[in-house]
Enzyme design. Structure first.
Site, mmCIF file in Angstrom:
data_model
loop_
_atom_site.group_PDB
_atom_site.id
_atom_site.type_symbol
_atom_site.label_atom_id
_atom_site.label_comp_id
_atom_site.label_asym_id
_atom_site.label_seq_id
_atom_site.Cartn_x
_atom_site.Cartn_y
_atom_site.Cartn_z
ATOM 1 N N ILE A 138 0.867 -1.174 0.000
ATOM 2 C CA ILE A 138 0.000 0.000 0.000
ATOM 3 C C ILE A 138 0.903 1.223 0.000
ATOM 4 O O ILE A 138 2.078 1.147 0.362
ATOM 5 C CB ILE A 138 -0.977 0.020 1.198
ATOM 6 C CG1 ILE A 138 -0.229 -0.122 2.536
ATOM 7 C CG2 ILE A 138 -2.028 -1.060 1.055
ATOM 8 C CD1 ILE A 138 -1.153 -0.103 3.750
ATOM 9 N N ASP A 139 0.365 2.351 -0.434
ATOM 10 C CA ASP A 139 1.169 3.557 -0.595
ATOM 11 C C ASP A 139 1.744 4.044 0.735
ATOM 12 O O ASP A 139 1.194 3.768 1.811
ATOM 13 C CB ASP A 139 0.328 4.669 -1.224
ATOM 14 C CG ASP A 139 -0.151 4.325 -2.621
ATOM 15 O OD1 ASP A 139 0.524 3.524 -3.294
ATOM 16 O OD2 ASP A 139 -1.203 4.854 -3.034
ATOM 17 N N MET A 140 2.819 4.813 0.648
ATOM 18 C CA MET A 140 3.518 5.306 1.825
ATOM 19 C C MET A 140 2.578 6.020 2.804
ATOM 20 O O MET A 140 2.661 5.817 4.018
ATOM 21 C CB MET A 140 4.645 6.272 1.397
ATOM 22 C CG MET A 140 5.406 6.877 2.561
ATOM 23 S SD MET A 140 6.838 7.853 2.038
ATOM 24 C CE MET A 140 6.038 9.266 1.257
ATOM 25 N N ARG A 239 -7.325 6.241 -5.492
ATOM 26 C CA ARG A 239 -6.953 7.641 -5.648
ATOM 27 C C ARG A 239 -7.252 8.136 -7.062
ATOM 28 O O ARG A 239 -7.781 9.232 -7.263
ATOM 29 C CB ARG A 239 -5.474 7.819 -5.304
ATOM 30 C CG ARG A 239 -5.143 7.428 -3.872
ATOM 31 C CD ARG A 239 -3.639 7.284 -3.634
ATOM 32 N NE ARG A 239 -2.946 8.553 -3.812
ATOM 33 C CZ ARG A 239 -1.627 8.676 -3.797
ATOM 34 N NH1 ARG A 239 -0.864 7.595 -3.653
ATOM 35 N NH2 ARG A 239 -1.075 9.865 -3.943
#
Length: 307
Positions: A138-140, A239
């Site tokens: 998953i994204d930062m 997103r």
């Protein structure tokens, strides 16, 4: 050394130079760009500037990225919020700001560094030395549930479920604007943005099929609290899909631009709430949920108090 050039867009007008670069390269820290700027590896219209330089529309920013250096990935004693663990896998609640696996500029402080310390030699090796145990990411700046595999057999079985889209992945997020529908489905192939290499975009010609189901949980006038269920798992899927329908995630600088009204937010308000799958050994369905992070709960309290 690789050099890339970027043109400043209207919505990025007056951003600090280091801030502009951290949006272009969302998986790298602003501090790393401050070092590049000070070393002369970043030029604006051919000239060196300070990190605080306010970029202007049509400025041409060139970035010279030093060649990657082979770096040994070492275990680090970093606290982990472990939601579940057995001999085959663990599920961690990843905090905001933590990178999942090492990459250029992020060789320490990652989730991999932490799980290497916690699991010692018990991690799958299918994804190589840089990403031991990592079967998905998953994204930062996205928080929440993440599976880490302790052996190759578990890794292969869970990877196959991910490939078949049978893993139940539920996210919660706050989006800008008031969604008209109480629930719905967004379909739009996702691929690389044609001009901005760090962004993804709805790209029917060159993208891969992507499906996001959403359901409104609460409405706060200018913002909406939403639950998302992923049918596919493309990079930045939620997103990109929400930005594409005009309701970007609150705080998402890459796809929404400036975070008006919430200067202390760090990236998108998105949480990987629940993950469910067939356990690789028992075959039984296992579902684990991660509690919302405090910053998210605080935002919800703030919105509810203003109603």
């Amino acid at each position: 050394m690789k050099t890339e050039e970027f043109e400043v867009l209207a919505e990025q007008e007056n951003l600090r130079l280091d801030k502009f670069l951290s949006i272009i390269y969302p998986d790298s820290s602003r501090a790393s760009f401050q070092k590049l700027i000070k070393s002369g590896d970043v030029l604006v219209n051919g000239s060196a500037q300070k990190p605080s330089y306010p970029v202007h529309t049509d400025d041409l920013v060139s970035v010279s990225i030093p060649d990657a250096v082979e770096t040994a990935i070492v275990p680090e004693d970093i606290p982990l919020d472990i939601l579940y663990e057995d001999e085959d896998l663990l599920i961690v609640n990843k905090p905001k700001g933590m990178v999942v696996h090492p990459s250029a500029g992020h060789y320490t402080g990652t989730l991999v560094n932490a799980v290497m310390y916690h699991c010692k030699d018990s991690l799958s090796g299918i994804n190589g030395e840089i990403r031991p145990g990592i079967v998905h990411r998953i994204d930062m700046d996205t928080t929440g549930s993440l599976i880490v595999c302790k052996n190759d057999e578990s890794h292969m079985k869970i990877a196959e479920q991910i490939k078949e889209h049978s893993v139940n992945r539920i996210y919660e997020g706050i989006v800008c604007g008031n969604l008209k529908e109480d629930e719905g489905t967004i379909e739009g192939a996702i691929g690389r943005h044609p001009t901005q290499r760090k962004k993804m975009a709805v790209n029917e010609k060159n993208g891969k099929p992507a499906i996001t189901h959403f359901r409104v949980l609460e409405r706060f006038g200018n913002y909406t609290y939403v639950q998302f269920r992923l049918e596919t798992g493309r990079t930045h899927q939620i997103r990109v899909h929400m930005a594409n329908i005009g309701h970007p995630l609150l705080g998402d600088e890459l796809y929404a631009g400036v975070r008006s009204g919430f200067p202390k937010l760090q990236g998108q308000t998105l949480h990987a709430k629940t993950i469910g799958f067939l356990h690789p050994s028992s075959g039984n369905y296992l579902e684990i949920s991660a509690p919302l992070p405090e910053y998210f709960e605080k935002l919800l309290r703030q919105f509810r108090n203003n109603l």
